[in-house]
Design a protein around this motif. Sequence first.
Motif, short mmCIF file in Angstrom:
data_model
loop_
_atom_site.label_atom_id
_atom_site.label_comp_id
_atom_site.label_asym_id
_atom_site.label_seq_id
_atom_site.Cartn_x
_atom_site.Cartn_y
_atom_site.Cartn_z
N PHE A 186 18.00 1.31 -4.16
CA PHE A 186 17.64 -0.10 -4.03
C PHE A 186 16.19 -0.22 -3.56
CE2 PHE A 186 22.18 0.39 -2.95
CZ PHE A 186 22.77 -0.45 -3.89
N PRO A 187 15.23 0.17 -4.39
CA PRO A 187 13.83 0.25 -3.93
C PRO A 187 13.19 -1.09 -3.59
CG PRO A 187 13.98 0.63 -6.30
CD PRO A 187 15.38 0.62 -5.79
N ARG A 188 13.71 -2.18 -4.14
CA ARG A 188 13.04 -3.47 -3.95
C ARG A 188 13.13 -3.98 -2.52
NH1 ARG A 188 12.71 -6.61 -8.62
NH2 ARG A 188 11.70 -8.19 -7.31
N TYR A 189 14.07 -3.44 -1.73
CA TYR A 189 14.22 -3.92 -0.36
C TYR A 189 13.30 -3.20 0.65
CZ TYR A 189 18.46 -6.10 -2.21
OH TYR A 189 19.34 -6.85 -2.94
N GLY A 190 12.63 -2.17 0.20
CA GLY A 190 11.65 -1.50 1.06
C GLY A 190 12.24 -0.69 2.20
N TRP A 191 13.45 -0.16 2.04
CA TRP A 191 14.12 0.55 3.14
C TRP A 191 13.40 1.84 3.54
CZ3 TRP A 191 19.55 -0.21 0.60
CH2 TRP A 191 19.96 -1.53 0.81
#
Length: 225
Positions: A186-191
């Motif tokens: 889930f790269p869009r959340y910036g974890w």
Amino acid sequence: MTSTPRKQPAVTVIDPTLEYEQTLFDAGAPVVIGCDEVGRGAVAGPVAVGMAVIDSECREIPLGLRDSKLLSEKKRVALAPVVSAWVLHSAVGLAGPEEVDEIGIIKALGLAGKRALAILHAQGVEVASSVLVLDGNHDYLSPALRHPLDVRTRVKGDRDCASVSAASVIAKVHRDTLMITAHERFPRYGWQGNKGYGSVEHMSAIRELGPCAFHRRTWLTEHVG
């Protein structure tokens, strides 16, 4: 007339010691288990409870050991294997975001702690005769246990007690690694950067994309407008 910028007060960094643990050994404790939680305030990912087991022979505190919040990510990652080698045993118990939603954060902390204790028991630790030093002033662990244990809460334990500092570093690196792995899905959340905490980037992505399965849904109603 220009004003002189105020000088920020220096932050006092206190190195943890074994003074409190030694009082427990002197009183007859065979081992002490330092306990600390990580991820309590995140809006995504699990909550983690780390535990680090020491005895009276664990005297040489690893150089640079401190509460994980006082260390850079690079220093934490470098220190974690050193700390793991110093303690007799260590474990990290997790409670997932769906469990946080279902039972609430306090019970989820107790569940994660119970799971960490089960790992230690499987490693051969005599948990029943240990003294557990839990960071903070609230014992979230005892209500989750079937049999009572000797749990001592200690305010600023992660700062002052080396066993608890060790637990905090081990738990933080463990959880951060999980969030970095989840970032790949889930790269869009910036974890990779925010580790599931409510950064501006993270909250903006939730508003744009909506939450995913790794988010704590009950928490988002308070944070996302």
